[in-house]
Design a protein around this motif. Structure first.
Motif, PDB file in Angstrom:
ATOM      1  N   LYS A 292      68.477 157.464 146.565  1.00  0.00           N
ATOM      2  CA  LYS A 292      69.376 156.303 146.464  1.00  0.00           C
ATOM      3  C   LYS A 292      68.648 155.014 146.833  1.00  0.00           C
ATOM      4  O   LYS A 292      68.785 153.986 146.171  1.00  0.00           O
ATOM      5  N   ILE A 293      67.855 155.046 147.917  1.00  0.00           N
ATOM      6  CA  ILE A 293      67.118 153.852 148.353  1.00  0.00           C
ATOM      7  C   ILE A 293      66.104 153.419 147.291  1.00  0.00           C
ATOM      8  O   ILE A 293      65.966 152.215 146.977  1.00  0.00           O
ATOM      9  N   LYS A 294      65.407 154.396 146.704  1.00  0.00           N
ATOM     10  CA  LYS A 294      64.426 154.067 145.672  1.00  0.00           C
ATOM     11  C   LYS A 294      65.103 153.462 144.437  1.00  0.00           C
ATOM     12  O   LYS A 294      64.599 152.496 143.841  1.00  0.00           O
ATOM     13  N   ALA A 295      66.265 154.004 144.066  1.00  0.00           N
ATOM     14  CA  ALA A 295      66.983 153.467 142.906  1.00  0.00           C
ATOM     15  C   ALA A 295      67.449 152.044 143.173  1.00  0.00           C
ATOM     16  O   ALA A 295      67.394 151.166 142.278  1.00  0.00           O
ATOM     17  N   LYS A 296      67.912 151.802 144.397  1.00  0.00           N
ATOM     18  CA  LYS A 296      68.356 150.447 144.759  1.00  0.00           C
ATOM     19  C   LYS A 296      67.189 149.457 144.715  1.00  0.00           C
ATOM     20  O   LYS A 296      67.314 148.320 144.218  1.00  0.00           O
ATOM     21  N   THR A 297      66.018 149.867 145.208  1.00  0.00           N
ATOM     22  CA  THR A 297      64.836 148.992 145.192  1.00  0.00           C
ATOM     23  C   THR A 297      64.386 148.711 143.756  1.00  0.00           C
ATOM     24  O   THR A 297      64.026 147.573 143.414  1.00  0.00           O
ATOM     25  N   ARG A 298      64.407 149.738 142.915  1.00  0.00           N
ATOM     26  CA  ARG A 298      64.028 149.531 141.517  1.00  0.00           C
ATOM     27  C   ARG A 298      64.967 148.554 140.816  1.00  0.00           C
ATOM     28  O   ARG A 298      64.549 147.720 140.004  1.00  0.00           O
ATOM     29  N   ARG A 299      66.239 148.658 141.143  1.00  0.00           N
ATOM     30  CA  ARG A 299      67.218 147.747 140.524  1.00  0.00           C
ATOM     31  C   ARG A 299      66.949 146.294 140.924  1.00  0.00           C
ATOM     32  O   ARG A 299      67.023 145.372 140.080  1.00  0.00           O
ATOM     33  N   LYS A 300      66.628 146.092 142.206  1.00  0.00           N
ATOM     34  CA  LYS A 300      66.334 144.722 142.664  1.00  0.00           C
ATOM     35  C   LYS A 300      65.068 144.177 142.008  1.00  0.00           C
ATOM     36  O   LYS A 300      65.003 143.015 141.586  1.00  0.00           O
TER      37      LYS A 300
END
Length: 321
Positions: A292-300
């Motif tokens: 989840k954290i990696k997906a959030k960082t990629r989105r940003k």
């Protein structure tokens, strides 16, 4: 001329008559008892002493460790109610020296076997089945616990009656299963003519091996009581089994040569401790959170690298100041 005997010598030579009354036979509650009957009883007693028969004097001590949960305590009490030849004792501290303490306790209680329920972390229940003092002993992990109060099944049987023990055919495959079968027979088999047992067989203890686990079930033997439907001897087709409870599953971990320890005779290669299972579950949950954290960082990063163009109609409806 011959010599005459004196009067005193003549009296001594003559046989003396016994004028005393004959000995009376013994009196019992059922009447008078002759000497012949006493002799026969003495012969029977001597024959019974000379050929002694085997008498099962099995006694089981059932106890548990401190800080046991209510669910596992109820299971222990259910087993105590099923075994009239067992003795219940106070809780024992589950330390490294528990083996010596329990061996001494079993000797003081005059028992030959022991069932010790050990609770760890208020979650995991381990059961020790021990033949004291020389062994062997088995350590089980207890799973799938369902007590009588929880199940509320319709079956019922006489308290203190003797059970029939049934084992699946898997118990005759390997040596360690044969050893477990013999230990279960000695611990759960109620001795004949025990003072607290009743001379009836109205329930069955079923032990089955599925997926290298021993599953325990307790069934009532239900027989129709109407005069018209009276079951003849050997009429098993009319008998039915109704489950009473409790239910539990035993996963054998190790078999030791002594009492609460000693050389390891068998170790289960498929056993996985509950701590390892919980650690794996935590690791899987931690992996989900990291994703989840990696997906959030990629989105940003995607939003920063691809900014939106300014909208020319964004301020159309705003009032001029």
């Amino acid at each position: 001329m011959g010599r005459k005997r004196k009067h005193s010598e003549a009296e001594a030579a003559a046989p003396v008559k016994d004028d005393s009354a004959p000995e009376r036979p013994k009196r019992t509650l059922l009447g008078w008892k002759d000497k012949k009957e006493d002799v026969e009883e003495a012969k029977e007693a001597a024959a019974s002493v000379s050929v002694p028969g085997f008498r099962n004097k099995e006694k089981v001590l059932v106890t548990c460790s401190r800080r046991i949960s209510f669910r596992y305590r109820h299971l222990m009490l259910n087993i105590v109610s099923l075994l009239p030849h067992c003795k219940k004792d106070s809780k024992v501290e589950a330390k490294s020296s528990k083996g010596a303490t329990l061996n001494e306790l079993v000797e003081l209680k005059g028992s030959s076997s022991c069932l010790f329920f050990e609770c760890r972390k208020h979650k995991d229940l381990y059961m020790w089945m021990v033949k004291s003092p020389s062994g062997p002993s088995v350590k089980f992990l207890v799973n799938a616990v369902h007590t009588m109060e929880e199940l509320k099944l319709t079956g019922n049987h006489l308290k203190g009656s003797r059970p029939l023990l049934t084992f699946s055919s898997n118990f005759d495959k390997d040596v360690h299963w044969k050893l477990l079968k013999e230990m279960l027979t000695q611990v759960f088999g109620i001795p004949k003519e025990h003072r607290k047992s009743k001379p009836y067989h109205d329930h069955v203890f079923a032990f089955s091996i599925v997926d290298d686990h021993i599953w325990f079930r307790n069934y009532q033997i239900s027989v129709p009581h109407n005069e018209a439907d009276k079951v003849a001897r050997g009429g098993l087709d009319k008998m039915t089994l109704v489950e009473v409870g409790p239910r539990f599953c035993l996963n054998p971990i190790k078999i030791f040569g002594g009492s609460f320890g000693g050389p390891t005779l068998y170790e289960n290669p498929f056993y996985v401790s509950p701590n390892q299972i919980r650690a794996l579950e935590k690791r899987n949950k931690a992996g989900k959170f990291a994703k989840k954290i990696k997906a959030k960082t990629r989105r940003k990063m995607h939003e920063l690298s691809n900014p939106l163009e300014p909208d020319e109609f964004a301020d159309m409806w705003k009032d001029d100041e």
